[in-house]
Design a protein around this motif. Structure first.
Motif, short mmCIF file in Angstrom:
data_model
loop_
_atom_site.label_atom_id
_atom_site.label_comp_id
_atom_site.label_asym_id
_atom_site.label_seq_id
_atom_site.Cartn_x
_atom_site.Cartn_y
_atom_site.Cartn_z
N CYS A 125 0.87 -1.17 0.00
CA CYS A 125 0.00 0.00 0.00
C CYS A 125 0.91 1.23 0.00
O CYS A 125 1.36 1.68 1.05
CB CYS A 125 -0.92 -0.01 1.23
SG CYS A 125 -2.12 1.33 1.26
N HIS A 126 1.21 1.72 -1.19
CA HIS A 126 2.19 2.79 -1.35
C HIS A 126 1.51 4.09 -1.74
O HIS A 126 0.80 4.14 -2.75
CB HIS A 126 3.23 2.41 -2.40
CG HIS A 126 4.24 1.42 -1.93
ND1 HIS A 126 5.45 1.20 -2.58
CD2 HIS A 126 4.25 0.58 -0.85
CE1 HIS A 126 6.14 0.28 -1.93
NE2 HIS A 126 5.42 -0.12 -0.89
N ALA A 127 1.78 5.14 -0.96
CA ALA A 127 1.27 6.49 -1.26
C ALA A 127 -0.25 6.49 -1.41
O ALA A 127 -0.79 7.04 -2.36
CB ALA A 127 1.94 7.04 -2.51
N LEU A 129 -2.45 6.08 2.00
CA LEU A 129 -3.07 6.54 3.24
C LEU A 129 -3.19 8.05 3.31
O LEU A 129 -4.16 8.57 3.89
CB LEU A 129 -2.30 6.03 4.46
CG LEU A 129 -2.24 4.52 4.72
CD1 LEU A 129 -1.75 4.26 6.13
CD2 LEU A 129 -3.56 3.85 4.46
N GLU A 130 -2.23 8.76 2.73
CA GLU A 130 -2.27 10.23 2.80
C GLU A 130 -3.39 10.85 1.99
O GLU A 130 -3.68 12.04 2.14
CB GLU A 130 -0.93 10.83 2.35
CG GLU A 130 -0.55 10.52 0.92
CD GLU A 130 0.41 9.33 0.83
OE1 GLU A 130 1.19 9.28 -0.14
OE2 GLU A 130 0.38 8.47 1.73
N PRO A 135 -6.97 7.69 7.70
CA PRO A 135 -5.82 6.81 7.46
C PRO A 135 -5.62 5.77 8.57
O PRO A 135 -5.18 4.65 8.28
CB PRO A 135 -4.64 7.78 7.38
CG PRO A 135 -5.10 9.03 8.06
CD PRO A 135 -6.58 9.10 7.81
N LEU A 154 4.36 -0.61 3.38
CA LEU A 154 3.56 0.61 3.50
C LEU A 154 4.44 1.82 3.23
O LEU A 154 5.49 1.98 3.86
CB LEU A 154 2.96 0.70 4.90
CG LEU A 154 2.08 1.92 5.19
CD1 LEU A 154 0.74 1.78 4.47
CD2 LEU A 154 1.86 2.09 6.69
N VAL A 156 4.15 6.09 2.99
CA VAL A 156 3.26 7.22 3.27
C VAL A 156 3.99 8.54 3.03
O VAL A 156 5.21 8.63 3.14
CB VAL A 156 2.72 7.18 4.72
CG1 VAL A 156 1.96 5.89 4.98
CG2 VAL A 156 3.85 7.36 5.73
N ASN A 158 5.22 12.02 4.07
CA ASN A 158 5.76 12.41 5.36
C ASN A 158 5.37 13.85 5.71
O ASN A 158 5.83 14.80 5.09
CB ASN A 158 7.28 12.25 5.33
CG ASN A 158 7.96 12.56 6.64
OD1 ASN A 158 7.32 12.88 7.64
ND2 ASN A 158 9.28 12.48 6.63
N LEU A 195 1.22 12.20 6.97
CA LEU A 195 1.37 11.48 8.23
C LEU A 195 2.77 11.62 8.81
O LEU A 195 3.74 11.85 8.08
CB LEU A 195 1.06 9.99 8.02
CG LEU A 195 -0.34 9.69 7.51
CD1 LEU A 195 -0.46 8.23 7.10
CD2 LEU A 195 -1.38 10.03 8.55
N LEU A 200 2.51 6.67 12.76
CA LEU A 200 2.61 5.29 12.26
C LEU A 200 3.08 4.34 13.35
O LEU A 200 2.60 3.21 13.45
CB LEU A 200 3.55 5.23 11.05
CG LEU A 200 2.88 5.31 9.67
CD1 LEU A 200 1.94 4.14 9.45
CD2 LEU A 200 2.13 6.61 9.49
N TYR A 256 8.82 10.53 1.36
CA TYR A 256 7.99 9.38 1.72
C TYR A 256 8.73 8.55 2.76
O TYR A 256 9.96 8.49 2.77
CB TYR A 256 7.70 8.51 0.49
CG TYR A 256 6.85 9.17 -0.55
CD1 TYR A 256 5.46 9.11 -0.49
CD2 TYR A 256 7.44 9.86 -1.61
CE1 TYR A 256 4.68 9.71 -1.45
CE2 TYR A 256 6.66 10.47 -2.58
CZ TYR A 256 5.28 10.39 -2.49
OH TYR A 256 4.51 11.01 -3.45
#
Length: 276
Positions: A125-127, A129-130, A135, A154, A156, A158, A195, A200, A256
């Motif tokens: 799951c890349h890029a 949740l943001e 999230p 994962l 996300v 930053n 995030l 996290l 990221y």
């Protein structure tokens, strides 16, 4: 009143119908896109135990990650809520001659417990949740899809790096007020839920996920006054990125943050069948 090109979903998430070209140019165009993919090419084999397991690619976008895994023998289920992005991914994987290894599923993350329940020994799951309104809830959903011993790759966006970047650009008031989130209602691609590493770590502990490894992706590039122009300078920048992407304190300011999270329990057998 003009309808936004990419309105928020009922969950408060940003999808990318109508923005595939801008998405491709912004996230993968130029040196920053090259760096992102080149670093992942090196980091993923080091940070994950890869044995050809079936992969669930959540929010698979344009299909770059699916192509990487499929090309290395992983059967891939690519889940993506945007019909336009999913079609672009299909075209890209056809061109890469790996489309037979990929199952395409148009679905948001929230639907995956019903549409792709697993349990999965490997999830990426890349890029994603943001771009979601919740999230933390999304990470809980991903944790619930993992098999005991299963790995979650994962990545996300930053929030701390976004703040630092705004300061470098002179947006001091914005940084002081912590007004870093995008609204998701126009064509600008600022994440709605950037995030922090601390978030996290807290969420992973709450959900019973073990953090096996972490790295920063693009720890220098996004703060340069001007991008490298020559091939030699691009190569020097890549070597710097690679040298420091897992070294304190540099990785913490990667644009990221890349994690390997594991659900405790016995590791799935290397001879496992595809998940149901």
């Amino acid at each position: 009143m003009t309808t936004p090109a990419s309105p928020l979903s009922v969950h408060g998430d940003r999808h990318f119908d109508g923005l595939a070209d801008k998405f491709a140019a912004s996230l993968y165009g130029g040196v920053r896109g090259e760096l992102r993919l080149a670093l992942l090419d090196r980091l993923l084999p080091e940070m994950l135990d890869l044995r050809g397991q079936p992969l669930l690619d959540v929010g698979g976008g344009l299909g770059q990650l699916a192509a990487w895994f499929a090309g290395r023998g992983h059967p891939v289920t690519l889940a993506e809520p945007s019909a336009e992005m999913l079609e672009r991914a299909r075209e890209a994987l056809l061109e890469a001659s790996v489309e037979r290894e990929v199952t395409f599923l148009q679905a948001p993350l929230q639907a995956l417990p019903e549409r792709a329940a697993g349990p999965w020994s490997l999830i990426a799951c890349h890029a994603v949740l943001e771009w979601l309104g919740d999230p933390r809830g999304a990470l809980a959903t991903l944790a619930g899809l993992l098999a005991p011993g299963g790995q979650l790759s994962l990545m996300v966006f930053n929030r701390d790096a976004l703040r630092f970047s705004n300061v470098v650009k002179g947006n001091l008031e914005k940084a002081l007020d912590d007004r870093l989130e995008g609204k998701g209602l126009r064509r600008r691609l600022t994440p709605v839920s950037p995030l922090t590493h601390a978030q996290l770590m807290a969420w992973s502990e709450e959900l019973g996920l073990e953090v096996r490894s972490v790295a920063g992706v693009r720890v220098f590039h996004d703060y340069l006054r001007k991008p490298p122009e020559s091939d030699a300078d691009r190569q020097r920048l890549f070597e710097l990125e690679w040298r420091y992407c897992r070294v304190e304190p540099h990785w913490r300011l990667g644009r990221y943050l890349l994690y390997t999270l594991v659900r405790p329990g016995a590791s799935p057998s290397s001879t496992e069948e595809s998940p149901r």
